[in-house]
Design a protein around this motif. Structure first.
Motif, PDB file in Angstrom:
ATOM      1  N   ASP A 325       0.960  -1.064   0.184  1.00  0.00           N
ATOM      2  CA  ASP A 325       0.098  -0.155  -0.057  1.00  0.00           C
ATOM      3  C   ASP A 325       0.974   0.886  -0.193  1.00  0.00           C
ATOM      4  OD1 ASP A 325      -2.392  -1.309   0.409  1.00  0.00           O
ATOM      5  OD2 ASP A 325      -1.530  -2.083   2.310  1.00  0.00           O
ATOM      6  N   SER A 326       1.774   0.975  -0.458  1.00  0.00           N
ATOM      7  CA  SER A 326       3.008   2.420  -0.506  1.00  0.00           C
ATOM      8  C   SER A 326       3.249   2.919  -2.051  1.00  0.00           C
ATOM      9  CB  SER A 326       3.906   2.053  -0.328  1.00  0.00           C
ATOM     10  OG  SER A 326       4.000   1.586   1.384  1.00  0.00           O
ATOM     11  N   ILE A 327       3.781   3.784  -2.417  1.00  0.00           N
ATOM     12  CA  ILE A 327       4.428   5.136  -3.397  1.00  0.00           C
ATOM     13  C   ILE A 327       5.767   4.953  -2.936  1.00  0.00           C
ATOM     14  CG2 ILE A 327       4.496   6.498  -4.635  1.00  0.00           C
ATOM     15  CD1 ILE A 327       1.755   6.879  -3.394  1.00  0.00           C
ATOM     16  N   VAL A 328       7.015   4.130  -3.980  1.00  0.00           N
ATOM     17  CA  VAL A 328       7.819   4.224  -4.122  1.00  0.00           C
ATOM     18  C   VAL A 328       8.816   4.700  -5.037  1.00  0.00           C
ATOM     19  CG1 VAL A 328      10.102   2.802  -3.630  1.00  0.00           C
ATOM     20  CG2 VAL A 328       8.073   2.039  -2.503  1.00  0.00           C
ATOM     21  N   MET A 329       9.226   5.617  -4.683  1.00  0.00           N
ATOM     22  CA  MET A 329       9.800   7.033  -6.125  1.00  0.00           C
ATOM     23  C   MET A 329      11.164   6.248  -6.710  1.00  0.00           C
ATOM     24  SD  MET A 329       7.971  10.720  -4.638  1.00  0.00           S
ATOM     25  CE  MET A 329       5.889  10.349  -5.115  1.00  0.00           C
ATOM     26  N   PRO A 330      11.973   6.801  -7.967  1.00  0.00           N
ATOM     27  CA  PRO A 330      12.868   6.275  -8.628  1.00  0.00           C
ATOM     28  C   PRO A 330      14.234   6.262  -8.046  1.00  0.00           C
ATOM     29  CG  PRO A 330      11.256   8.072 -10.078  1.00  0.00           C
ATOM     30  CD  PRO A 330      10.766   7.884  -8.149  1.00  0.00           C
ATOM     31  N   GLY A 331      14.948   4.648  -7.782  1.00  0.00           N
ATOM     32  CA  GLY A 331      15.686   5.189  -7.956  1.00  0.00           C
ATOM     33  C   GLY A 331      15.912   3.948  -5.696  1.00  0.00           C
ATOM     34  N   SER A 332      15.128   4.588  -5.269  1.00  0.00           N
ATOM     35  CA  SER A 332      15.617   4.033  -3.896  1.00  0.00           C
ATOM     36  C   SER A 332      15.029   2.378  -3.252  1.00  0.00           C
ATOM     37  CB  SER A 332      13.623   4.920  -3.345  1.00  0.00           C
ATOM     38  OG  SER A 332      13.744   5.728  -3.164  1.00  0.00           O
ATOM     39  N   VAL A 333      15.808   2.318  -2.391  1.00  0.00           N
ATOM     40  CA  VAL A 333      15.982   1.099  -2.131  1.00  0.00           C
ATOM     41  C   VAL A 333      16.030   1.193  -0.918  1.00  0.00           C
ATOM     42  CG1 VAL A 333      17.982  -0.391  -2.134  1.00  0.00           C
ATOM     43  CG2 VAL A 333      18.735   1.524  -3.263  1.00  0.00           C
ATOM     44  N   ILE A 334      14.572  -0.604  -1.215  1.00  0.00           N
ATOM     45  CA  ILE A 334      14.049  -1.130   0.460  1.00  0.00           C
ATOM     46  C   ILE A 334      14.913  -2.265   0.754  1.00  0.00           C
ATOM     47  CG2 ILE A 334      12.117  -1.408   1.539  1.00  0.00           C
ATOM     48  CD1 ILE A 334      12.350   0.827   0.122  1.00  0.00           C
ATOM     49  N   LYS A 335      15.389  -1.898   1.520  1.00  0.00           N
ATOM     50  CA  LYS A 335      16.605  -3.494   1.784  1.00  0.00           C
ATOM     51  C   LYS A 335      16.476  -4.802   2.176  1.00  0.00           C
ATOM     52  CE  LYS A 335      21.264  -1.660   1.314  1.00  0.00           C
ATOM     53  NZ  LYS A 335      22.596  -1.121   1.709  1.00  0.00           N
ATOM     54  N   LYS A 336      16.832  -5.719   2.405  1.00  0.00           N
ATOM     55  CA  LYS A 336      16.806  -6.706   2.954  1.00  0.00           C
ATOM     56  C   LYS A 336      15.958  -7.351   4.538  1.00  0.00           C
ATOM     57  CE  LYS A 336      19.038 -11.790   4.422  1.00  0.00           C
ATOM     58  NZ  LYS A 336      19.880 -12.411   4.110  1.00  0.00           N
ATOM     59  N   GLY A 337      14.937  -7.416   4.669  1.00  0.00           N
ATOM     60  CA  GLY A 337      14.326  -7.235   5.764  1.00  0.00           C
ATOM     61  C   GLY A 337      13.379  -6.245   6.361  1.00  0.00           C
TER      62      GLY A 337
END
Length: 401
Positions: A325-337
């Protein structure tokens, strides 16, 4: 000579988008996995046959100016006409910031006069919608109007948030109320106007000479025209329209794209929305990844879990990470866990391993205490750190906080 030109108001600060507009103008904010907000009115112009657009900029214009360039992605790179960026500038009498919507147009009378238009279309740069302005202009001409205002029928309980039109039979506007407490109509102004130019120019000059005026279309120009019984008509719009000037409305509009019950097809090529996008490789979804009811932009790498979310280009979601349920804009990194829920993650952010950004509402009846968590552009959230719902983050969040 051009029959009709457009003036697109894109200079507002966008203060209600907080961290997302610290370094860019509101119309340059990302939307829908591929676009910027300004792509919608620009594309509407081109699709409607309006090939001359003045974009009035002021607050943090650098990224917006760079994005517009020569207007080529929207077929607005014309020798005569096309797209023109119009910031405030110095004259022999001095220089002024744009003081209001009407003053912004007044300061650009010379630009408008270069094209000798019969009609001027006034647009806002913070709305998501598809609209044929050619049909609106045809009604303006049919009625012999001095001004035509696009209106949307809204629920009565929401009417007090808008400028409200009261019309007689045939659509002539007889009353305009700015955010009335007790509205007597549900026809809300969309902030889209067509004026007969000679009439508008007269009122702009007069408004500029009034020291008590706020130099605003809704507060000054339109009420004065009505008081003098000029011919103002409503143009009823039926379709999807969203003012994305707040965090909640921006999030909701992106989520609407994922909802098949919402009648708004942004990819319908019969009314194409154009944008300036980089040529990137296709996205990659790993063998153990799960992606459900989401948009995933070009160049993304997804190896975690993504549900009901919009990922812009070149986003990375590592193995074991969750985005809901989210918006993630260009180039972002969501890391492990890491866990991202009900959030807007700005451009080039990093959410480190085990960190949490946002949360699902626990009690839908107590929504006043809940809201979308937002990371501004370039923010880094340290390992195992938790960013609560409704948080507005402008700088890195460290382990010590």
């Amino acid at each position: 000579m051009k029959e009709c030109i457009a003036m697109l108001l894109a200079g507002g600060q966008g203060s209600r988008l907080y961290a997302l507009t610290q370094t860019m103008a509101k119309p340059a904010v990302y939307f829908g996995g591929k676009y910027r907000i300004i792509d919608f009115p620009l594309s509407n112009c081109v699709n409607s046959g309006v090939d001359t657009v003045g974009v009035l900029t002021q607050y943090q214009p650098l990224e917006l100016n760079e994005y517009l360039g020569n207007g080529q992605p929207w077929d607005l790179d014309r020798l005569y006409g096309g797209v023109h960026v119009l910031p405030p500038y110095q004259t022999a009498k001095g220089s002024n910031w744009y003081k209001g919507t009407a003053n912004a147009i007044y300061q650009n009378i010379n630009f408008i006069e270069r094209y000798e238009p019969k009609y001027v279309l006034i647009l806002s740069g913070d709305h998501i919608y598809k609209m044929n302005y050619e049909k609106m202009l045809a009604r303006h001409k049919e009625k012999g109007a001095d001004c035509t205002i696009a209106v949307l029928d809204v629920p009565k309980e929401e009417a007090s948030r808008f400028g409200i039109m009261t019309c007689e039979e045939g659509g002539r506007i007889v009353k305009f109320s700015e955010k009335p407490k007790n509205p007597d109509s549900t026809l809300a102004s969309m902030g889209i106007y067509i004026f007969s130019w000679e009439k508008l120019k007269k009122y702009l000059v007069e408004d500029e000479e009034d020291p008590s005026s706020e130099n605003d279309f809704g507060k000054n120009i339109i009420p004065k025209m009505l008081s003098r019984q000029e011919k103002l008509f409503a143009y009823n719009f039926e379709g999807y329209w969203k003012d994305v000037g707040t965090i909640d409305s921006l999030w909701e509009a992106n989520m609407d794209l994922l909802n098949p019950a919402v009648p708004f097809d942004v990819w319908d090529n019969s009314w194409k929305i154009y944008s300036r996008t980089r040529n990137l490789p296709p996205h990659y979804v790993g063998g153990d990844a799960v992606v459900e009811n989401s948009m995933v932009g070009e160049g993304c790498t997804v190896e975690g879990f993504v549900d009901f979310s919009v990922l812009f280009q070149s986003v990375t979601v590592e193995r074991g990470a969750t985005v809901r349920d989210s918006i993630v804009m260009p180039g972002s990194v969501i890391k492990k866990g890491a866990n991202v829920q009900y959030a807007i993650i700005g451009e080039n952010c990093v959410v480190e391993e085990g960190a949490t950004v946002g949360q699902r509402p626990e009690n839908m009846e107590d929504m006043d205490k809940w809201g979308i968590a937002v990371l501004g552009n370039g923010v880094k959230v340290a390992r195992e750190v938790s960013v609560p719902s409704k948080a507005m983050i402008y700088a890195d969040v460290t382990e010590d906080e």
